[in-house]
Design an enzyme around this catalytic site. Structure first.
Site, PDB file in Angstrom:
ATOM      1  N   CYS A   1      22.525  10.049  -9.101  1.00 30.66           N
ATOM      2  CA  CYS A   1      22.046   9.623  -7.787  1.00 30.66           C
ATOM      3  C   CYS A   1      20.519   9.765  -7.703  1.00 30.66           C
ATOM      4  O   CYS A   1      19.985  10.858  -7.926  1.00 30.66           O
ATOM      5  CB  CYS A   1      22.704  10.471  -6.700  1.00 30.66           C
ATOM      6  SG  CYS A   1      21.974  10.278  -5.061  1.00 30.66           S
TER       7      CYS A   1
ATOM      8  N   VAL B   1      25.553  13.164  -0.710  1.00 37.10           N
ATOM      9  CA  VAL B   1      24.694  14.033  -1.514  1.00 37.10           C
ATOM     10  C   VAL B   1      23.314  13.389  -1.560  1.00 37.10           C
ATOM     11  O   VAL B   1      23.190  12.167  -1.405  1.00 37.10           O
ATOM     12  CB  VAL B   1      25.253  14.220  -2.952  1.00 37.10           C
ATOM     13  CG1 VAL B   1      26.461  15.122  -2.942  1.00 37.10           C
ATOM     14  CG2 VAL B   1      25.570  12.891  -3.619  1.00 37.10           C
TER      15      VAL B   1
ATOM     16  N   GLU C   1      20.356  14.772   3.562  1.00 34.13           N
ATOM     17  CA  GLU C   1      19.275  13.780   3.598  1.00 34.13           C
ATOM     18  C   GLU C   1      18.123  14.308   2.748  1.00 34.13           C
ATOM     19  O   GLU C   1      17.523  15.342   3.041  1.00 34.13           O
ATOM     20  CB  GLU C   1      18.798  13.515   5.041  1.00 34.13           C
ATOM     21  CG  GLU C   1      18.256  12.097   5.242  1.00 34.13           C
ATOM     22  CD  GLU C   1      16.916  11.862   4.560  1.00 34.13           C
ATOM     23  OE1 GLU C   1      16.023  12.703   4.723  1.00 34.13           O
ATOM     24  OE2 GLU C   1      16.771  10.832   3.887  1.00 34.13           O
ATOM     25  N   SER C   2      17.852  13.595   1.685  1.00 34.88           N
ATOM     26  CA  SER C   2      16.949  14.100   0.653  1.00 34.88           C
ATOM     27  C   SER C   2      15.556  14.444   1.168  1.00 34.88           C
ATOM     28  O   SER C   2      14.985  15.469   0.788  1.00 34.88           O
ATOM     29  CB  SER C   2      16.847  13.086  -0.487  1.00 34.88           C
ATOM     30  OG  SER C   2      16.342  11.838  -0.029  1.00 34.88           O
TER      31      SER C   2
END
Length: 203
Positions: A9, A49, A61-62
């Site tokens: 991802c 993720v 939420e990155s």
């Protein structure tokens, strides 16, 4: 601290870059984003993720995770100190997600026709943006930042997305990609699955 991360991802990849750049030790749990364990679903109501757990804190939420890590572990700083520059960096990250990551999503998830259109749009957008990559050693900055952590995973995946940049028109983008691929934090952030995407780290 625990990071639930899908090894392929790009959003998880950029969080792993921040961890590597700051030398933060966390328990990275590899998961399949299409078949998440119940534990992730308990921590994250959206079932996505990356999901990050720090004692009683649960983050998803990155970009939120990246900024939290930058604030909790301030050295080296990955966002500018002054409010105007910080806001600009956040705007760059927003535009990268909206303009480029959205196209990557269409390439990976859309119909053949839509994927082909998105592939063409992303290629042309990177070519048009080439002067921006030439202006500074890093993306719109003289220092490595969270913005680079957002750009690098996308550029790494261009071959997988079926995008080849023309050397003449996109020379600054290609040079930037090579610089980041040699950056220690980038190399440390790669999973085995990501390494298999491109066999030559220097190209």
């Amino acid at each position: 601290m625990t990071l639930f991360s899908d090894p392929i991802c790009p959003y998880c990849h950029r969080v792993r870059m921040v961890l590597a750049e700051k030398g933060i030790t966390v328990d990275v749990v590899d998961v399949d984003s299409n078949h998440l364990p119940d534990e992730v679903m308990d921590f994250n109501p959206y079932g996505t993720v990356p999901t990050f757990v720090d004692r009683d804190l649960r983050l998803y939420e990155s970009r939120i995770i990246m900024e939290y890590l930058d604030e909790r572990f301030p050295h080296p700083p990955l966002l500018p100190v002054d409010p105007v520059s910080r806001a600009s960096a956040r705007l760059f990250m927003y535009r990268i997600d909206r303009d480029w990551y959205s196209l990557m999503h269409r390439i990976l998830k859309g119909s053949n026709t839509d994927a082909n259109h998105a592939r063409k749009e992303l290629r042309e957008s990177l070519i048009v943006t080439a002067p921006v990559f030439a202006a500074h050693p890093y993306f719109m900055s003289d220092e490595f930042s969270l913005v680079d952590c957002c750009v690098a995973p996308l550029l790494w995946r261009l071959p997988v997305l079926g995008i080849e940049l023309p050397p003449a028109q996109a020379a600054p983008v290609i040079a930037y990609r090579k610089r980041l691929q040699l950056w220690e934090a980038f190399r440390l952030s790669l999973t085995e699955a990501e390494k298999e995407m491109i066999t030559d780290l220097a190209r």
